[in-house]
Design a protein around this motif. Structure first.
Motif, PDB file in Angstrom:
ATOM      1  N   GLU A 206      96.846 -28.648 -30.582  1.00  0.00           N
ATOM      2  CA  GLU A 206      96.299 -28.012 -29.383  1.00  0.00           C
ATOM      3  C   GLU A 206      96.669 -26.540 -29.361  1.00  0.00           C
ATOM      4  OE1 GLU A 206      97.824 -30.256 -26.141  1.00  0.00           O
ATOM      5  OE2 GLU A 206      96.322 -31.851 -26.337  1.00  0.00           O
ATOM      6  N   VAL A 207      95.713 -25.707 -28.978  1.00  0.00           N
ATOM      7  CA  VAL A 207      95.921 -24.261 -28.960  1.00  0.00           C
ATOM      8  C   VAL A 207      95.315 -23.672 -27.691  1.00  0.00           C
ATOM      9  CG1 VAL A 207      96.059 -23.935 -31.460  1.00  0.00           C
ATOM     10  CG2 VAL A 207      93.818 -23.984 -30.347  1.00  0.00           C
ATOM     11  N   ASP A 208      95.673 -22.428 -27.433  1.00  0.00           N
ATOM     12  CA  ASP A 208      95.135 -21.704 -26.280  1.00  0.00           C
ATOM     13  C   ASP A 208      94.120 -20.680 -26.787  1.00  0.00           C
ATOM     14  OD1 ASP A 208      96.826 -22.985 -24.318  1.00  0.00           O
ATOM     15  OD2 ASP A 208      98.483 -21.847 -25.160  1.00  0.00           O
ATOM     16  N   VAL A 209      92.872 -21.101 -26.839  1.00  0.00           N
ATOM     17  CA  VAL A 209      91.796 -20.241 -27.325  1.00  0.00           C
ATOM     18  C   VAL A 209      90.681 -20.243 -26.288  1.00  0.00           C
ATOM     19  CG1 VAL A 209      90.074 -19.884 -29.141  1.00  0.00           C
ATOM     20  CG2 VAL A 209      92.338 -20.743 -29.735  1.00  0.00           C
ATOM     21  N   PRO A 210      90.199 -19.081 -25.861  1.00  0.00           N
ATOM     22  CA  PRO A 210      89.093 -19.036 -24.904  1.00  0.00           C
ATOM     23  C   PRO A 210      87.859 -19.756 -25.457  1.00  0.00           C
ATOM     24  CG  PRO A 210      90.102 -16.875 -25.133  1.00  0.00           C
ATOM     25  CD  PRO A 210      90.683 -17.734 -26.218  1.00  0.00           C
ATOM     26  N   GLU A 211      87.125 -20.386 -24.586  1.00  0.00           N
ATOM     27  CA  GLU A 211      85.954 -21.167 -25.002  1.00  0.00           C
ATOM     28  C   GLU A 211      84.974 -20.348 -25.817  1.00  0.00           C
ATOM     29  OE1 GLU A 211      82.349 -23.832 -22.992  1.00  0.00           O
ATOM     30  OE2 GLU A 211      83.989 -23.061 -21.753  1.00  0.00           O
ATOM     31  N   GLU A 212      84.786 -19.086 -25.420  1.00  0.00           N
ATOM     32  CA  GLU A 212      83.793 -18.259 -26.112  1.00  0.00           C
ATOM     33  C   GLU A 212      84.247 -17.874 -27.521  1.00  0.00           C
ATOM     34  OE1 GLU A 212      86.313 -15.566 -23.440  1.00  0.00           O
ATOM     35  OE2 GLU A 212      85.306 -17.542 -23.317  1.00  0.00           O
ATOM     36  N   GLN A 213      85.518 -18.108 -27.850  1.00  0.00           N
ATOM     37  CA  GLN A 213      86.023 -17.768 -29.179  1.00  0.00           C
ATOM     38  C   GLN A 213      86.158 -18.983 -30.097  1.00  0.00           C
ATOM     39  OE1 GLN A 213      89.611 -15.397 -28.949  1.00  0.00           O
ATOM     40  NE2 GLN A 213      88.752 -14.022 -27.406  1.00  0.00           N
ATOM     41  N   LEU A 214      85.794 -20.160 -29.617  1.00  0.00           N
ATOM     42  CA  LEU A 214      85.909 -21.362 -30.437  1.00  0.00           C
ATOM     43  C   LEU A 214      84.904 -21.321 -31.591  1.00  0.00           C
ATOM     44  CD1 LEU A 214      86.287 -24.146 -27.710  1.00  0.00           C
ATOM     45  CD2 LEU A 214      88.091 -23.034 -29.042  1.00  0.00           C
ATOM     46  N   ALA A 215      85.317 -21.839 -32.726  1.00  0.00           N
ATOM     47  CA  ALA A 215      84.454 -21.899 -33.910  1.00  0.00           C
ATOM     48  C   ALA A 215      84.751 -23.216 -34.613  1.00  0.00           C
ATOM     49  CB  ALA A 215      84.714 -20.716 -34.837  1.00  0.00           C
ATOM     50  N   CYS A 216      83.918 -24.208 -34.371  1.00  0.00           N
ATOM     51  CA  CYS A 216      84.171 -25.567 -34.847  1.00  0.00           C
ATOM     52  C   CYS A 216      83.293 -25.883 -36.058  1.00  0.00           C
ATOM     53  CB  CYS A 216      83.886 -26.558 -33.717  1.00  0.00           C
ATOM     54  SG  CYS A 216      84.449 -28.248 -34.035  1.00  0.00           S
ATOM     55  N   PRO A 217      83.824 -26.594 -37.063  1.00  0.00           N
ATOM     56  CA  PRO A 217      82.977 -27.037 -38.173  1.00  0.00           C
ATOM     57  C   PRO A 217      81.797 -27.856 -37.657  1.00  0.00           C
ATOM     58  CG  PRO A 217      85.288 -27.397 -38.694  1.00  0.00           C
ATOM     59  CD  PRO A 217      85.232 -26.994 -37.251  1.00  0.00           C
ATOM     60  N   GLN A 218      80.654 -27.724 -38.311  1.00  0.00           N
ATOM     61  CA  GLN A 218      79.453 -28.420 -37.879  1.00  0.00           C
ATOM     62  C   GLN A 218      79.122 -29.573 -38.821  1.00  0.00           C
ATOM     63  OE1 GLN A 218      77.795 -27.692 -34.890  1.00  0.00           O
ATOM     64  NE2 GLN A 218      79.716 -26.565 -34.730  1.00  0.00           N
ATOM     65  N   GLN A 219      78.716 -30.706 -38.237  1.00  0.00           N
ATOM     66  CA  GLN A 219      78.304 -31.867 -39.022  1.00  0.00           C
ATOM     67  C   GLN A 219      76.785 -31.977 -38.987  1.00  0.00           C
ATOM     68  OE1 GLN A 219      80.233 -34.444 -40.764  1.00  0.00           O
ATOM     69  NE2 GLN A 219      78.152 -34.767 -41.521  1.00  0.00           N
ATOM     70  N   ASP A 220      76.159 -31.828 -40.148  1.00  0.00           N
ATOM     71  CA  ASP A 220      74.715 -31.951 -40.266  1.00  0.00           C
ATOM     72  C   ASP A 220      74.405 -33.318 -40.857  1.00  0.00           C
ATOM     73  OD1 ASP A 220      72.017 -31.546 -40.455  1.00  0.00           O
ATOM     74  OD2 ASP A 220      72.130 -30.297 -42.246  1.00  0.00           O
ATOM     75  N   GLY A 221      73.845 -34.204 -40.047  1.00  0.00           N
ATOM     76  CA  GLY A 221      73.535 -35.542 -40.525  1.00  0.00           C
ATOM     77  C   GLY A 221      74.575 -36.556 -40.090  1.00  0.00           C
ATOM     78  N   ALA A 222      74.464 -37.748 -40.659  1.00  0.00           N
ATOM     79  CA  ALA A 222      75.329 -38.863 -40.259  1.00  0.00           C
ATOM     80  C   ALA A 222      76.749 -38.699 -40.775  1.00  0.00           C
ATOM     81  CB  ALA A 222      74.735 -40.173 -40.772  1.00  0.00           C
ATOM     82  N   SER A 223      77.663 -39.387 -40.132  1.00  0.00           N
ATOM     83  CA  SER A 223      79.061 -39.361 -40.541  1.00  0.00           C
ATOM     84  C   SER A 223      79.280 -40.242 -41.768  1.00  0.00           C
ATOM     85  CB  SER A 223      79.957 -39.865 -39.398  1.00  0.00           C
ATOM     86  OG  SER A 223      79.807 -39.054 -38.255  1.00  0.00           O
ATOM     87  N   LEU A 224      80.348 -39.958 -42.478  1.00  0.00           N
ATOM     88  CA  LEU A 224      80.729 -40.790 -43.617  1.00  0.00           C
ATOM     89  C   LEU A 224      81.337 -42.101 -43.149  1.00  0.00           C
ATOM     90  CD1 LEU A 224      82.498 -38.266 -46.022  1.00  0.00           C
ATOM     91  CD2 LEU A 224      80.261 -39.311 -46.341  1.00  0.00           C
ATOM     92  N   LYS A 225      81.146 -43.140 -43.958  1.00  0.00           N
ATOM     93  CA  LYS A 225      81.785 -44.427 -43.728  1.00  0.00           C
ATOM     94  C   LYS A 225      82.562 -44.805 -44.989  1.00  0.00           C
ATOM     95  CE  LYS A 225      77.932 -45.920 -40.804  1.00  0.00           C
ATOM     96  NZ  LYS A 225      76.811 -46.897 -40.657  1.00  0.00           N
ATOM     97  N   THR A 226      83.714 -45.422 -44.798  1.00  0.00           N
ATOM     98  CA  THR A 226      84.566 -45.794 -45.915  1.00  0.00           C
ATOM     99  C   THR A 226      84.281 -47.223 -46.373  1.00  0.00           C
ATOM    100  OG1 THR A 226      86.307 -44.386 -44.998  1.00  0.00           O
ATOM    101  CG2 THR A 226      86.955 -45.929 -46.713  1.00  0.00           C
ATOM    102  N   ARG A 227      84.188 -47.430 -47.682  1.00  0.00           N
ATOM    103  CA  ARG A 227      84.060 -48.768 -48.253  1.00  0.00           C
ATOM    104  C   ARG A 227      85.409 -49.214 -48.824  1.00  0.00           C
ATOM    105  NH1 ARG A 227      78.947 -51.080 -49.267  1.00  0.00           N
ATOM    106  NH2 ARG A 227      79.981 -52.309 -50.886  1.00  0.00           N
TER     107      ARG A 227
END
Length: 270
Positions: free
Chosen positions: A112-133
């Motif tokens: 957890e960090v103290d970062v203003p909302e307008e400065q957030l930069a989150c990785p983006q997921q394009d497509g479905a999530s991975l599943k483990t076999r």
């Protein structure tokens, strides 16, 4: 007695509010780190194969990341460390991103960090999530091959060009003893394709994954598919069994082209 009850109620409201605020705090996603800057810098060598795999599975860090930072420069992190920052996410986004990252980079963690909302930069997921076999291959060096699947889809464009596709891609990831990505390969399992304008007319075929097995031959997995066509020209393949062989050792992994057996071809009539 009443003042005590009121005090307890007030305390509950205060602590409850504090927990809610903490739960809503942004989260920094951290790939690796060290107290020693030189050691942290050396960790960057493991990024290239992981980056390629993340791109292949549709998980993209923000531009310019990962970036090596001194932990004291990001409010909320414990000072005294050098860490590779993968992104900062709102609380609701952090959990699914972290779960996906930890599948391919097991040492990744969130703080957890103290970062203003307008400065957030989150990785983006394009497509479905991975599943483990469950299938795995282990090697004397400590390397391990793990198997993941990811659903993919495609639809025709606005002008009706293209096919309707639903498929499941298998990702074979070879991890080193320390959890680093050494090599990757991928192939298709289940597959469904339908279209109205193929080179020779309508397109329609299905491939169903029937099994994945660890071969008696060391370092080998075998995928078996049963494929059939919904429409076929004279003499073309109507159905067939396909096998795909995945071969790995303690430093590399590869997937073969599909080998066809039990082919049945369309009848050409008289």
């Amino acid at each position: 007695m009443r003042p005590c009850i009121l005090a307890l109620c007030l305390l509950t409201l205060i602590t409850g509010g504090s927990r809610a605020e903490a739960e809503d705090k942004p989260v920094a996603l951290i790939w690796k780190g060290s107290k020693d800057k030189a050691q942290a810098e050396a960790q960057k060598a493991a990024w290239a194969p992981l980056e390629k795999l993340l791109e292949r599975t549709g998980l993209t860090p923000p531009e310019g990341l990962p970036r090596l930072i001194e932990s004291k420069t990001l409010p909320g992190l414990k000072p005294g460390f050098w860490v590779w920052l993968l992104g900062t996410c709102a609380a609701g986004e952090a959990t699914p991103r972290l779960e996906q990252l930890k599948l391919l980079a097991p040492g990744t963690y969130g703080r957890e960090v103290d970062v203003p909302e307008e400065q957030l930069a989150c990785p983006q997921q394009d497509g479905a999530s991975l599943k483990t076999r469950d299938e795995t291959l282990k090697f004397p060096s400590g390397a391990t091959l793990r198997v993941f699947t990811q659903d993919e889809s495609e639809v025709p464009d606005e002008d009706g060009r293209g096919n309707t596709v639903f498929q499941t891609r298998f990702h074979f990831v070879l991890f080193g003893k320390g959890g680093e990505v050494l090599d990757t390969a991928d192939t298709l399992g289940d597959e469904s394709v339908d279209g109205v304008s193929g080179p020779s007319g309508p397109v329609s075929y299905r491939c169903e994954l029937t099994r994945v097995e660890v071969s008696k031959k060391r370092g080998t997995l075998v995928l078996t598919r049963r494929c059939r066509a919904g429409a076929a020209e004279c003499g073309s393949v109507v159905s067939a069994d396909e096998t795909i062989t995945v071969t790995a050792n303690d430093s590399s992994v590869s997937a073969s082209e599909a080998e066809r057996k039990n082919e049945v071809r369309a009848d050409c009539g008289d």
